[in-house]
Write a protein that holds these residues in place. Structure first.
Motif, PDB file in Angstrom:
ATOM      1  N   SER A  98      -0.994   0.120   2.715  1.00 51.29           N
ATOM      2  CA  SER A  98      -0.133  -0.416   1.712  1.00 51.29           C
ATOM      3  C   SER A  98      -0.683   0.048   0.379  1.00 51.29           C
ATOM      4  CB  SER A  98       0.071  -1.846   1.398  1.00 51.29           C
ATOM      5  OG  SER A  98       0.857  -2.302   0.567  1.00 51.29           O
ATOM      6  N   LYS A  99      -1.961   0.267   0.076  1.00 57.12           N
ATOM      7  CA  LYS A  99      -2.568   0.792  -1.028  1.00 57.12           C
ATOM      8  C   LYS A  99      -2.262   2.433  -1.016  1.00 57.12           C
ATOM      9  CE  LYS A  99      -7.100   1.241  -3.416  1.00 57.12           C
ATOM     10  NZ  LYS A  99      -8.602   0.664  -3.337  1.00 57.12           N
ATOM     11  N   GLY A 102       1.540   2.964  -1.090  1.00 53.78           N
ATOM     12  CA  GLY A 102       2.235   2.273  -2.139  1.00 53.78           C
ATOM     13  C   GLY A 102       3.590   1.556  -1.931  1.00 53.78           C
ATOM     14  N   GLU A 103       3.477   1.391  -0.731  1.00 54.81           N
ATOM     15  CA  GLU A 103       4.558   0.553   0.210  1.00 54.81           C
ATOM     16  C   GLU A 103       4.276  -0.656   0.790  1.00 54.81           C
ATOM     17  OE1 GLU A 103       7.473   1.531  -0.962  1.00 54.81           O
ATOM     18  OE2 GLU A 103       7.226   3.708  -1.468  1.00 54.81           O
ATOM     19  N   ALA A 104       5.186  -1.470   1.135  1.00 51.83           N
ATOM     20  CA  ALA A 104       5.030  -2.880   1.991  1.00 51.83           C
ATOM     21  C   ALA A 104       4.875  -2.559   3.358  1.00 51.83           C
ATOM     22  CB  ALA A 104       6.140  -3.777   1.645  1.00 51.83           C
ATOM     23  N   ASP A 122       2.879  -7.119   0.403  1.00 54.67           N
ATOM     24  CA  ASP A 122       3.804  -6.140  -0.337  1.00 54.67           C
ATOM     25  C   ASP A 122       2.948  -4.961  -1.111  1.00 54.67           C
ATOM     26  OD1 ASP A 122       5.453  -8.121   0.131  1.00 54.67           O
ATOM     27  OD2 ASP A 122       5.113  -9.382  -1.599  1.00 54.67           O
ATOM     28  N   SER A 123       3.573  -4.222  -1.945  1.00 57.35           N
ATOM     29  CA  SER A 123       2.984  -3.075  -2.344  1.00 57.35           C
ATOM     30  C   SER A 123       2.732  -3.635  -3.923  1.00 57.35           C
ATOM     31  CB  SER A 123       4.314  -2.034  -2.779  1.00 57.35           C
ATOM     32  OG  SER A 123       3.586  -1.013  -3.869  1.00 57.35           O
ATOM     33  N   ASP A 125       1.759  -1.500  -6.313  1.00 56.28           N
ATOM     34  CA  ASP A 125       1.912  -0.392  -7.051  1.00 56.28           C
ATOM     35  C   ASP A 125       3.414  -0.223  -7.724  1.00 56.28           C
ATOM     36  OD1 ASP A 125      -0.890   0.234  -6.924  1.00 56.28           O
ATOM     37  OD2 ASP A 125      -0.477   1.294  -5.051  1.00 56.28           O
ATOM     38  N   ASN A 126       4.412  -0.466  -7.042  1.00 51.26           N
ATOM     39  CA  ASN A 126       5.639  -0.345  -7.367  1.00 51.26           C
ATOM     40  C   ASN A 126       6.284  -1.822  -7.652  1.00 51.26           C
ATOM     41  OD1 ASN A 126       6.128   2.559  -7.148  1.00 51.26           O
ATOM     42  ND2 ASN A 126       5.294   1.992  -5.070  1.00 51.26           N
ATOM     43  N   THR A 129      10.208  -2.908  -4.598  1.00 54.07           N
ATOM     44  CA  THR A 129       9.322  -2.952  -3.284  1.00 54.07           C
ATOM     45  C   THR A 129      10.310  -3.847  -2.353  1.00 54.07           C
ATOM     46  OG1 THR A 129       7.298  -3.344  -2.116  1.00 54.07           O
ATOM     47  CG2 THR A 129       8.107  -4.987  -3.820  1.00 54.07           C
ATOM     48  N   MET A 226      10.343   0.828   2.757  1.00 55.63           N
ATOM     49  CA  MET A 226      10.401   1.482   1.520  1.00 55.63           C
ATOM     50  C   MET A 226      11.798   1.549   0.903  1.00 55.63           C
ATOM     51  SD  MET A 226       9.342   5.201   2.652  1.00 55.63           S
ATOM     52  CE  MET A 226       8.479   4.626   3.944  1.00 55.63           C
TER      53      MET A 226
END
Length: 252
Positions: A98-99, A102-104, A122-123, A125-126, A129, A226
């Protein structure tokens, strides 16, 4: 060779004494605890543990250096009650994926012919999501993870599912006929991963890969979801590569 000439291999015997101890333990064990409970010298226990670790059957907690049986061992033995073990073992890998992406990410199992989400990361970064609620159920036929279960079912079991499950279209993208779904499942089986192309929810794409047990049955699935706005071909390929690599690492 006559049976009376055979001798017990004490190293194998000691290794299985350690395995049996860890299998019965609720929590990871320290080297000292393993040595004490098996009556093995620390040096002997450490040597055997190191061998089991190099083969992928024992894992070591990076925080406190305690030892426990790995997911590979549990898959090999077909342990039927390992969902919580899988969650605990897979969660750090899901967090890392996820890191990186940048997605779940989600971990799912099949229960009573439905997909059940047992873990979700969960993401961070965004703002936009995809979130899946733990315990949520979804159809197998229109989810990336669910199609992996169907693609790997024995033919008679799949036929029973198709005969008894209405393929209700959840979106305009849902494979809502047996012919369409059969073609999709053949592709999933061949490529080893599955993509949900807005088949369950408009605006969401998902890539999923299976965790297989020793009988090559799907024990659980890991997926990355995503928004379609970020689901470029390049992003999908990057996700497939990372998922495939991660699963290979999990069961090596």
């Amino acid at each position: 060779m006559e049976e009376k000439q055979l001798k017990i291999n004490h190293s194998v015997q000691k290794a299985f004494t350690i395995i049996e101890l860890m299998a019965a333990a609720e929590d990871p064990l320290s080297l000292r605890s393993i040595s004490t409970q098996t009556n093995l010298p620390k040096a002997t226990a450490l040597r055997l543990l190191y061998t089991l670790m190099t083969m992928g059957y024992v894992q070591q907690n990076q925080g406190n250096a305690d030892y426990s049986l790995s997911l590979k061992f549990k898959l090999l033995t077909n342990d039927s009650d390992i969902s919580q073990d899988i969650v605990a073992y897979v969660r750090p890998y899901m967090q890392q994926m996820s890191k990186e992406l940048g997605e779940a990410t989600c971990l799912s199992i099949c229960d009573n012919q439905e997909l059940v989400y047992v873990e979700s990361i969960d993401s961070q970064d965004n703002l936009l999501t995809v979130t899946q609620k733990i315990g949520k159920r979804a159809p197998l036929y229109c989810t990336g993870a669910g199609k992996l279960y169907l693609a790997n079912m024995p033919a008679d079991e799949l036929q029973h599912y198709l005969n008894n499950t209405p393929l209700m279209p959840l979106t305009t993208q849902t494979k809502a006929t047996k012919k369409e779904l059969a073609a999709e499942l053949a592709l999933v089986k061949k490529q080893g991963y599955s993509i949900d192309d807005e088949e369950c929810e408009i605006g969401v794409k998902c890539v999923a890969v299976p965790l297989l047990d020793s009988q090559r049955s799907v024990l659980a699935t890991i997926s990355v979801s995503m928004p379609t706005i970020r689901a470029t071909e390049e992003m999908l390929q990057e996700t497939i590569t990372l998922l495939t690599h991660t699963v290979a690492t999990l069961v090596k």
